[in-house]
Design a protein around this motif. Structure first.
Motif, PDB file in Angstrom:
ATOM      1  N   GLN A  64      -5.291  -6.042  -3.717  1.00  0.00           N
ATOM      2  CA  GLN A  64      -4.952  -5.857  -2.311  1.00  0.00           C
ATOM      3  C   GLN A  64      -6.045  -6.281  -1.331  1.00  0.00           C
ATOM      4  OE1 GLN A  64      -3.476  -2.082  -1.483  1.00  0.00           O
ATOM      5  NE2 GLN A  64      -3.094  -2.563   0.646  1.00  0.00           N
ATOM      6  N   ARG A 113       1.818   7.276   5.513  1.00  0.00           N
ATOM      7  CA  ARG A 113       0.955   7.258   4.321  1.00  0.00           C
ATOM      8  C   ARG A 113       0.066   8.483   4.241  1.00  0.00           C
ATOM      9  NH1 ARG A 113       0.591   1.585   5.167  1.00  0.00           N
ATOM     10  NH2 ARG A 113      -1.127   1.732   6.650  1.00  0.00           N
ATOM     11  N   HIS A 114      -0.517   8.854   5.415  1.00  0.00           N
ATOM     12  CA  HIS A 114      -1.528   9.931   5.384  1.00  0.00           C
ATOM     13  C   HIS A 114      -0.962  11.265   5.880  1.00  0.00           C
ATOM     14  CE1 HIS A 114      -4.516   6.939   4.361  1.00  0.00           C
ATOM     15  NE2 HIS A 114      -4.029   6.172   5.321  1.00  0.00           N
ATOM     16  N   ASP A 151      -7.984   2.002   5.441  1.00  0.00           N
ATOM     17  CA  ASP A 151      -6.625   1.697   5.883  1.00  0.00           C
ATOM     18  C   ASP A 151      -6.665   1.284   7.356  1.00  0.00           C
ATOM     19  OD1 ASP A 151      -3.953   1.467   6.041  1.00  0.00           O
ATOM     20  OD2 ASP A 151      -3.471   3.552   5.607  1.00  0.00           O
ATOM     21  N   LEU A 202      -8.572   6.804   4.086  1.00  0.00           N
ATOM     22  CA  LEU A 202      -8.400   6.728   5.545  1.00  0.00           C
ATOM     23  C   LEU A 202      -9.248   5.589   6.110  1.00  0.00           C
ATOM     24  CD1 LEU A 202      -8.592  10.459   6.732  1.00  0.00           C
ATOM     25  CD2 LEU A 202      -6.635   8.932   6.933  1.00  0.00           C
ATOM     26  N   PRO A 229      -5.844  -2.178  10.304  1.00  0.00           N
ATOM     27  CA  PRO A 229      -5.080  -3.428  10.434  1.00  0.00           C
ATOM     28  C   PRO A 229      -5.933  -4.690  10.312  1.00  0.00           C
ATOM     29  CG  PRO A 229      -5.205  -2.283  12.543  1.00  0.00           C
ATOM     30  CD  PRO A 229      -5.830  -1.385  11.537  1.00  0.00           C
ATOM     31  N   PHE A 263       0.934   4.113   8.834  1.00  0.00           N
ATOM     32  CA  PHE A 263      -0.318   4.848   8.595  1.00  0.00           C
ATOM     33  C   PHE A 263      -0.033   6.355   8.624  1.00  0.00           C
ATOM     34  CE2 PHE A 263      -4.163   7.014   9.773  1.00  0.00           C
ATOM     35  CZ  PHE A 263      -5.186   6.308   9.155  1.00  0.00           C
ATOM     36  N   PRO A 284     -13.399  12.295  16.555  1.00  0.00           N
ATOM     37  CA  PRO A 284     -12.694  11.611  17.642  1.00  0.00           C
ATOM     38  C   PRO A 284     -13.220  12.068  18.995  1.00  0.00           C
ATOM     39  CG  PRO A 284     -11.171  12.750  16.167  1.00  0.00           C
ATOM     40  CD  PRO A 284     -12.528  13.193  15.799  1.00  0.00           C
ATOM     41  N   PHE A 339       2.162  -0.910  11.800  1.00  0.00           N
ATOM     42  CA  PHE A 339       1.000  -0.473  11.009  1.00  0.00           C
ATOM     43  C   PHE A 339       0.736   1.010  11.231  1.00  0.00           C
ATOM     44  CE2 PHE A 339      -3.409   0.743  10.686  1.00  0.00           C
ATOM     45  CZ  PHE A 339      -3.704   0.360   9.395  1.00  0.00           C
ATOM     46  N   TRP A 340       0.708   1.441  12.496  1.00  0.00           N
ATOM     47  CA  TRP A 340       0.326   2.825  12.786  1.00  0.00           C
ATOM     48  C   TRP A 340       1.425   3.816  12.398  1.00  0.00           C
ATOM     49  CZ3 TRP A 340      -4.285   4.600  12.942  1.00  0.00           C
ATOM     50  CH2 TRP A 340      -5.333   3.749  13.271  1.00  0.00           C
ATOM     51  N   MET A 398      -2.579   4.048  -5.665  1.00  0.00           N
ATOM     52  CA  MET A 398      -2.076   3.647  -4.339  1.00  0.00           C
ATOM     53  C   MET A 398      -2.575   2.242  -3.953  1.00  0.00           C
ATOM     54  SD  MET A 398      -2.191   6.272  -1.228  1.00  0.00           S
ATOM     55  CE  MET A 398      -1.327   5.961   0.303  1.00  0.00           C
ATOM     56  N   THR A 399      -3.840   1.956  -4.311  1.00  0.00           N
ATOM     57  CA  THR A 399      -4.417   0.673  -3.923  1.00  0.00           C
ATOM     58  C   THR A 399      -4.612  -0.190  -5.156  1.00  0.00           C
ATOM     59  OG1 THR A 399      -5.619   1.853  -2.250  1.00  0.00           O
ATOM     60  CG2 THR A 399      -6.364  -0.359  -2.737  1.00  0.00           C
ATOM     61  N   THR A 400      -4.166  -1.438  -5.094  1.00  0.00           N
ATOM     62  CA  THR A 400      -4.344  -2.314  -6.246  1.00  0.00           C
ATOM     63  C   THR A 400      -5.611  -3.114  -6.070  1.00  0.00           C
ATOM     64  OG1 THR A 400      -3.204  -4.125  -5.199  1.00  0.00           O
ATOM     65  CG2 THR A 400      -1.836  -2.558  -6.390  1.00  0.00           C
ATOM     66  N   LYS A 402     -17.154  17.553   5.838  1.00  0.00           N
ATOM     67  CA  LYS A 402     -15.885  17.060   5.290  1.00  0.00           C
ATOM     68  C   LYS A 402     -15.765  17.332   3.780  1.00  0.00           C
ATOM     69  CE  LYS A 402     -15.705  13.611   8.894  1.00  0.00           C
ATOM     70  NZ  LYS A 402     -14.597  14.058   9.725  1.00  0.00           N
ATOM     71  N   HIS A 461       0.847  -1.175   0.000  1.00  0.00           N
ATOM     72  CA  HIS A 461       0.000   0.000   0.000  1.00  0.00           C
ATOM     73  C   HIS A 461       0.896   1.243   0.000  1.00  0.00           C
ATOM     74  CE1 HIS A 461      -4.028   1.426   1.906  1.00  0.00           C
ATOM     75  NE2 HIS A 461      -3.772   2.014   0.771  1.00  0.00           N
ATOM     76  N   HIS A 505      -7.589  13.278  11.353  1.00  0.00           N
ATOM     77  CA  HIS A 505      -8.964  12.804  11.594  1.00  0.00           C
ATOM     78  C   HIS A 505      -9.094  12.132  12.964  1.00  0.00           C
ATOM     79  CE1 HIS A 505      -6.951   9.193  10.472  1.00  0.00           C
ATOM     80  NE2 HIS A 505      -8.026   8.447  10.642  1.00  0.00           N
ATOM     81  N   LEU A 506      -7.954  11.873  13.629  1.00  0.00           N
ATOM     82  CA  LEU A 506      -8.012  11.263  14.968  1.00  0.00           C
ATOM     83  C   LEU A 506      -7.789  12.306  16.063  1.00  0.00           C
ATOM     84  CD1 LEU A 506      -6.010   7.927  14.493  1.00  0.00           C
ATOM     85  CD2 LEU A 506      -8.476   8.261  14.476  1.00  0.00           C
ATOM     86  N   ASP A 527     -17.072   9.556  12.912  1.00  0.00           N
ATOM     87  CA  ASP A 527     -16.158  10.511  12.336  1.00  0.00           C
ATOM     88  C   ASP A 527     -15.393  11.314  13.376  1.00  0.00           C
ATOM     89  OD1 ASP A 527     -19.210  12.026  11.303  1.00  0.00           O
ATOM     90  OD2 ASP A 527     -18.593  11.263  13.195  1.00  0.00           O
TER      91      ASP A 527
END
Lengths: 532, 532
Positions: B6, A466-467, B448, B445, B450, A463, B264, A459-460, B1-3, B406, A24, A472-473, B262
């Motif tokens: 995947q 990547r972003h 993505d 987002l 785990p 992440f 947090p 992973f994080w 970015m994404t295949t 958004k 990714h 958003h968190l 959405d």
């Protein structure tokens, strides 16, 4: 319930899953690592190694004078000068651990302890000033275009630099004092059932324990200020505006931590928990240790270590311990670099280093004597070994209390305990089946998770690369003042309306009554005057 | 970015990972499923299917009169009688959706709406009474020894039965009104940045929006009481003691939900988020729909559905919509079962049903006209399709507001909008690149993560089966009174001490002063009398 094959397979599956994340993330990322020295580095090191194996480039930035952070083939080491020699540094550390075993009066010990803490803070702060004022290095870091900073916020220099470089940041921490984790994430922190550091409270507290839970942070606020204020000044100087510590910490996109050890409490979506990241990877035992275990017979072994900071203790205490160890039938492997106690029994083997996690994973290990540091506790839990805990400082007292609450071990006060206390504690955790059952239950809960912690950490971090962060968190609470956060302005406004309405209503009623009474009064008067 | 490869691979990896959990959980489990009807069942159904495919037995328990819950080969359906016929039930539902489009005076509409709500509550409560008083069925459920109850707490009968049967419980929910999710999990719920249901606030609120955020729950408390009190009485009758709603809900070990869409905000460790569980699985399109798409040329298609509850609308409104749809070059696939509007343009195709998620996943889909229900919103996000949203009721207004905030779509008031409004909104989301960019960012987002949400749901259900609940995730806050939770007793106690000390200090000072002054006074007097 669990087969030997399961965990390697589980790693394979999560590995495959995370490999897809690498797919990714087409290109390899550049990670700037600002670790905290000591045992904190040990788990972060594993994450850096895993990042390297997934194709990322890590640069580890650390003071040239340190304990454990040395050149390795899976990262580039960059060091910077600090105003302290290696000898001075070692002396400072040694004085800290030695002080613990000294039997001085409490107040004297406390004042010396404060002095050592102050000296340590001065060194840490001085190192940070050197780093941030090193223009060549800062230019080089800026030019390298890192994708993410990975740092342990217990040393606040990392977060300050990350914010200064404006690079998305991931915090990797074991614990952080003064509730800075709650403040930095805007996470609610109820005093009523979240035990505070050093209180040794459990989640179920009596009234007086809850009073203690509220007073402790107040009592520690002086130390907390001393710990964090110099870095806030440093940040304020860099940014040319007032930068409180919370602002420095709120720069982090994600907090990877194991600081929620046990008690369920509110968390935030950008807090990811990786408890026990250090106890997954196992290596086969060397011939030396295999030999000790095989020779231990049906009684098996006991593993004993007081952590990487403490490898020797006062002779008298060592003899007391040696006497107790001699009274159990198990073979004891004791990591100890001090003078050999003269009363050491035949069943006790002193070693300069031991493969703690690998030994704890052996089925013949019956008990673990530990200072109850975070790593040790999790290695005990992962491997299901009951513990005798001798907490020394920091969060160790709390860790021990938590394990004891769950019936997974016995806590001893290493300064006050007698030889018999240790003997009894060891015999209890080895022979009373409840300790083994409780630690096995904890172990099975702990290991039952959808993703392995090391994979989750990677992973994080990826992440965030990547972003380019994780806005958003980020909770909107960061943008509120304290009175807005607690809705005090809204409550005040509504209260003002209610009071105004009540006041007007009251005045109207009073006025109405007066008019009514006045009329009646006048009528009565008139009637009276007529009748007279 | 994404295949394209995947996501199947990712499923495979998480599948392998979770398969190991099944290995871990040696025998197959028995799951009692108590769903909530309507669209809520659609995602729960997928979880039940996945549980079946992993070797578990599911029994779905539902009223014999319902909308979507029918016999299928991956679960055993058990129904119970309720005091309402299918016709009465359908009529009740229809009156609810029809009411929305009626243009009566607000107060009249509100009172009718309350009446319908009351009738629905009566049916729901009546059904629950029938179920809980059905002794044969309860005996049978008790005898079956279920390992876990899976239920949607928006219909409180499931949680009451789960608690009554004393079976570890997992809640699977989309949203629950009256902040019952916060109360049931003891999760902090700051009014200052967590927007309340129906307020249409975002996380960043002005002062007046924060006032609204605080007043709305107060204003709705009557409805909330009406919604939950009958079930609390039912539980109190069963358990022969007062059982508040929070007690019923706190029985759950784990809450699997997508209610944090959405923003947090604080969460608890037993809340697991599975947003978009419904949009992972894709099927190839039928020849009919492939044909429509191929014929749409370079302009592509627009998908239009107002959800499973609303398939027809008043003729006048339908004609307004049809006029707008005729003015865009895209082919519109409109799920509509009402009378064909006489002005329907050639580019608009009416269908009785459409494979929404599969159509949204097609690269030629340019926009999605939706009532902004939870499922639709996530299907829009997963597939990265900008939306024109016409919220009707429930959480739909909030969902739409969040997407609009958004920049991923445009919200219209379906009652007040004109034909031009719809036309302009459609042209905007199709031609203004920012909408597509924003929804694609959200999509990347969102996807993505785990572990895939369906696998995560199954993992936690199996976890609760394996460990017979999850008491280690239950916060101690459940055992505190409200004033203990907020530490009011501790604060009062400390305040009393401070005031007492201050009072004593003040009295001592006053006394000291008096004595001092008295002495001086006496001395002065004595001196005076001497001089005189």
């Amino acid at each position: 319930m669990t087969t030997g094959l399961q965990f390697p397979l589980q790693r394979l599956a999560t590995g495959l899953l995370l490999l897809l994340s690498v797919q990714h993330w087409a290109e390899s990322g550049k990670v700037l690592v600002l670790p905290t020295d000591g045992s904190h580095w040990l788990s972060m090191r594993e994450v850096v190694q895993e990042l390297h194996s997934r194709g990322h480039q890590a640069v580890v930035l650390t003071p040239e004078v340190n304990m454990h952070i040395k050149e390795e083939d899976f990262f580039t080491l960059t060091t910077y000068a600090i105003p302290c020699t290696q000898d001075e540094f070692n002396h400072l550390l040694l004085s800290h651990t030695q002080l613990f075993f000294e039997t001085e009066h409490f107040l004297k010990k406390f004042s010396r302890s404060m002095e050592i803490l102050k000296n340590m803070s001065l060194v840490a702060h001085g190192a940070c000033v050197e780093l941030l004022h090193n223009e060549t290095l800062i230019r080089h870091l800026n030019a390298t275009s890192f994708d993410v900073v990975l740092t342990d916020p217990v040393y606040l220099c990392g977060p300050v630099l990350a914010k200064y470089l404006s690079i998305p940041t991931v915090f990797f921490l074991r614990y952080i004092p003064c509730d800075l984790d709650f403040k930095g994430t805007q996470c609610p922190n109820p005093y009523s059932y979240v035990p505070k550091l050093l209180t040794m409270n459990s989640e179920h507290m009596t009234f007086l324990q809850r009073v203690k839970n509220m007073l402790y942070p107040l009592a520690l606020s002086y130390i907390c200020h001393a710990f964090s204020a110099p870095f806030a000044s440093l940040a304020s100087e860099l940014f040319q505006r007032a930068v409180p510590v919370v602002d420095i910490l709120s720069h982090a996109s994600v907090w990877l931590s194991d600081f929620v050890k046990d008690f369920p409490r509110p968390i935030m979506p950008n807090m990811i928990f990786l408890a026990g990241i250090n106890c997954l990877l196992k290596n086969p035992l060397s011939q030396e240790f295999e030999g000790y275990i095989n020779a231990s017979g049906e009684h098996g072994i006991v593993v004993f270590s007081l952590g990487s900071m403490v490898s020797e203790i006062p002779e008298k205490k060592a003899m007391e311990i040696a006497a107790a160890l001699g009274k159990i039938p198990q073979t004891v492997l004791w990591r100890y670099t001090g003078t050999r106690p003269s009363n050491l029994a035949n069943n006790t083997i002193l070693v300069k280093w031991l493969p703690q996690n690998d030994l704890l994973g052996h089925p013949k290990t019956r008990a673990f004597i530990t200072h109850s540091g975070s790593h040790g506790i999790y290695e005990g839990i992962c491997n299901g070994v009951p513990m005798v805990m001798m907490p020394l400082f920091g969060d160790q007292m709390d860790n021990a209390k938590r394990m004891e609450t769950k019936g997974a071990g016995v806590t001893l006060n290493v300064l006050e305990m007698t030889s018999e206390d240790l003997e009894n504690a060891l015999k209890a955790v080895i022979n009373d089946r409840s300790y083994k059952e409780n630690i096995m239950r904890l172990s099975s809960l702990h290991k039952d998770r959808p993703v392995e912690p090391l994979d989750l950490a990677v992973f994080w971090i990826e992440f965030v690369m990547r972003h380019k962060g994780a806005p958003h968190l980020r909770p909107a609470a960061h943008d509120l003042t304290w009175y807005q956060y607690h809705s005090l302005d809204v409550i005040g406004f509504l209260l003002a309306i209610v009071l105004t309405v009540a006041f007007i209503a009251f005045k109207c009623c009073a006025c109405g009554c007066r008019k009514c009474c006045g009329k009646k009064g006048r009528v009565k008067k008139a009637q009276k005057s007529k009748t007279h």
